[in-house]
Design a protein around this motif. Structure first.
Motif, short mmCIF file in Angstrom:
data_model
loop_
_atom_site.label_atom_id
_atom_site.label_comp_id
_atom_site.label_asym_id
_atom_site.label_seq_id
_atom_site.Cartn_x
_atom_site.Cartn_y
_atom_site.Cartn_z
N VAL A 24 0.84 -1.20 0.00
CA VAL A 24 0.00 0.00 0.00
C VAL A 24 0.88 1.25 0.00
CG1 VAL A 24 -1.69 1.33 1.33
CG2 VAL A 24 -1.99 -1.14 1.04
N ARG A 25 1.93 1.26 0.81
CA ARG A 25 2.81 2.42 0.89
C ARG A 25 3.48 2.71 -0.46
NH1 ARG A 25 8.31 2.52 2.80
NH2 ARG A 25 7.90 0.36 3.36
N LEU A 26 3.84 1.65 -1.18
CA LEU A 26 4.46 1.82 -2.50
C LEU A 26 3.43 2.01 -3.61
CD1 LEU A 26 7.32 -0.83 -2.28
CD2 LEU A 26 7.50 1.65 -2.02
N ARG A 27 2.17 2.07 -3.23
CA ARG A 27 1.05 2.26 -4.16
C ARG A 27 0.93 1.16 -5.20
NH1 ARG A 27 1.52 8.80 -4.67
NH2 ARG A 27 0.87 9.18 -2.54
N LEU A 28 1.31 -0.06 -4.79
CA LEU A 28 1.11 -1.22 -5.64
C LEU A 28 -0.26 -1.84 -5.36
CD1 LEU A 28 4.71 -2.65 -5.30
CD2 LEU A 28 3.71 -1.48 -7.28
N LEU A 29 -0.82 -1.48 -4.22
CA LEU A 29 -2.21 -1.79 -3.87
C LEU A 29 -2.83 -0.50 -3.33
CD1 LEU A 29 -2.21 -5.14 -1.83
CD2 LEU A 29 -3.08 -4.78 -4.14
N HIS A 30 -4.14 -0.36 -3.54
CA HIS A 30 -4.83 0.81 -2.99
C HIS A 30 -5.13 0.59 -1.51
CE1 HIS A 30 -7.47 4.19 -2.51
NE2 HIS A 30 -8.45 3.39 -2.12
N ALA A 31 -5.57 -0.62 -1.16
CA ALA A 31 -5.92 -0.91 0.23
C ALA A 31 -5.75 -2.39 0.53
CB ALA A 31 -7.37 -0.50 0.51
N ALA A 32 -5.42 -2.68 1.78
CA ALA A 32 -5.34 -4.05 2.28
C ALA A 32 -5.73 -4.00 3.74
CB ALA A 32 -3.94 -4.61 2.11
N VAL A 33 -6.84 -4.66 4.07
CA VAL A 33 -7.39 -4.58 5.43
C VAL A 33 -7.59 -5.98 5.98
CG1 VAL A 33 -9.36 -3.79 6.79
CG2 VAL A 33 -8.57 -2.44 4.84
N LEU A 34 -7.08 -6.23 7.16
CA LEU A 34 -7.28 -7.49 7.86
C LEU A 34 -8.61 -7.43 8.59
CD1 LEU A 34 -6.29 -10.25 8.93
CD2 LEU A 34 -5.13 -8.98 10.77
N THR A 35 -9.47 -8.43 8.38
CA THR A 35 -10.76 -8.47 9.05
C THR A 35 -10.65 -9.27 10.34
OG1 THR A 35 -11.55 -10.49 8.00
CG2 THR A 35 -11.91 -8.41 6.80
N PRO A 36 -11.61 -9.15 11.25
CA PRO A 36 -11.57 -9.93 12.49
C PRO A 36 -11.60 -11.44 12.26
CG PRO A 36 -13.12 -8.11 12.70
CD PRO A 36 -12.69 -8.15 11.25
N THR A 37 -12.08 -11.88 11.11
CA THR A 37 -12.14 -13.31 10.82
C THR A 37 -10.81 -13.86 10.31
OG1 THR A 37 -12.86 -12.97 8.55
CG2 THR A 37 -14.59 -13.15 10.23
N GLY A 38 -9.83 -12.98 10.08
CA GLY A 38 -8.53 -13.42 9.56
C GLY A 38 -8.42 -13.32 8.05
N GLN A 39 -9.51 -12.93 7.41
CA GLN A 39 -9.46 -12.72 5.97
C GLN A 39 -8.90 -11.33 5.69
OE1 GLN A 39 -13.66 -13.32 5.11
NE2 GLN A 39 -13.17 -15.28 4.12
N TRP A 40 -8.45 -11.14 4.46
CA TRP A 40 -7.94 -9.84 4.03
C TRP A 40 -8.80 -9.32 2.90
CZ3 TRP A 40 -3.61 -7.26 5.87
CH2 TRP A 40 -2.87 -7.94 6.85
N LEU A 41 -9.12 -8.03 2.96
CA LEU A 41 -9.83 -7.36 1.88
C LEU A 41 -8.80 -6.50 1.17
CD1 LEU A 41 -13.02 -6.20 3.82
CD2 LEU A 41 -12.66 -8.33 2.55
N VAL A 42 -8.61 -6.73 -0.12
CA VAL A 42 -7.62 -5.97 -0.88
C VAL A 42 -8.26 -5.35 -2.11
CG1 VAL A 42 -5.66 -7.35 -0.09
CG2 VAL A 42 -6.83 -7.99 -2.17
N GLN A 43 -7.74 -4.20 -2.46
CA GLN A 43 -8.24 -3.45 -3.61
C GLN A 43 -7.03 -2.87 -4.32
OE1 GLN A 43 -10.66 -0.05 -2.51
NE2 GLN A 43 -11.99 -0.38 -4.28
N ASP A 44 -6.91 -3.12 -5.63
CA ASP A 44 -5.73 -2.65 -6.33
C ASP A 44 -5.83 -1.21 -6.80
OD1 ASP A 44 -7.58 -3.31 -8.28
OD2 ASP A 44 -6.12 -4.21 -9.64
N LYS A 45 -7.03 -0.70 -6.99
CA LYS A 45 -7.21 0.71 -7.34
C LYS A 45 -8.49 1.22 -6.69
CE LYS A 45 -8.67 -0.92 -11.82
NZ LYS A 45 -8.43 -0.96 -13.23
N PRO A 46 -8.60 2.53 -6.47
CA PRO A 46 -9.73 3.08 -5.72
C PRO A 46 -11.11 2.67 -6.25
CG PRO A 46 -8.11 4.79 -6.11
CD PRO A 46 -7.67 3.58 -6.89
N ASP A 47 -11.25 2.57 -7.55
CA ASP A 47 -12.55 2.23 -8.11
C ASP A 47 -12.64 0.75 -8.52
OD1 ASP A 47 -10.71 2.48 -10.12
OD2 ASP A 47 -12.04 3.51 -11.51
N GLY A 48 -11.65 -0.03 -8.12
CA GLY A 48 -11.62 -1.44 -8.48
C GLY A 48 -12.41 -2.30 -7.51
N PRO A 49 -12.61 -3.56 -7.88
CA PRO A 49 -13.34 -4.47 -7.00
C PRO A 49 -12.51 -4.82 -5.76
CG PRO A 49 -12.45 -5.66 -8.87
CD PRO A 49 -12.18 -4.20 -9.12
#
Length: 78
Positions: A24-49
């Motif tokens: 995320v810091r290098l802007r290779l991903l827009h977001a990466a969030v760890l959920t309480p269930t241990g899964q990760w939600l990732v988004q490669d660009k702001p308007d992407g899935p």
């Protein structure tokens, strides 16, 4: 290319978090969030899935894929 030895343990949440932060810091991903269930939600660009990764191993696999793609598309500097 030099072969790396196989991992002796499964990736940890801390290791996945560190890789996610760097991507995320290098802007290779827009977001990466760890959920309480241990899964990760990732988004490669702001308007992407938003993609769901099942755990730390998937985050490291994504980091490796991004790193490979970045290195294979980078012009030679020799």
């Amino acid at each position: 290319m030099i072969a790396r030895p196989a991992r002796s343990s499964e990736p940890t949440v801390d290791e996945a978090s560190a890789w996610a932060h760097v991507l995320v810091r290098l802007r290779l991903l827009h977001a990466a969030v760890l959920t309480p269930t241990g899964q990760w939600l990732v988004q490669d660009k702001p308007d992407g899935p938003v993609h769901v990764l099942t755990g730390p191993a998937d985050v490291l696999a994504l980091a490796a894929t991004i790193q490979h793609h970045t290195r294979s598309t980078k012009p030679e500097s020799r």
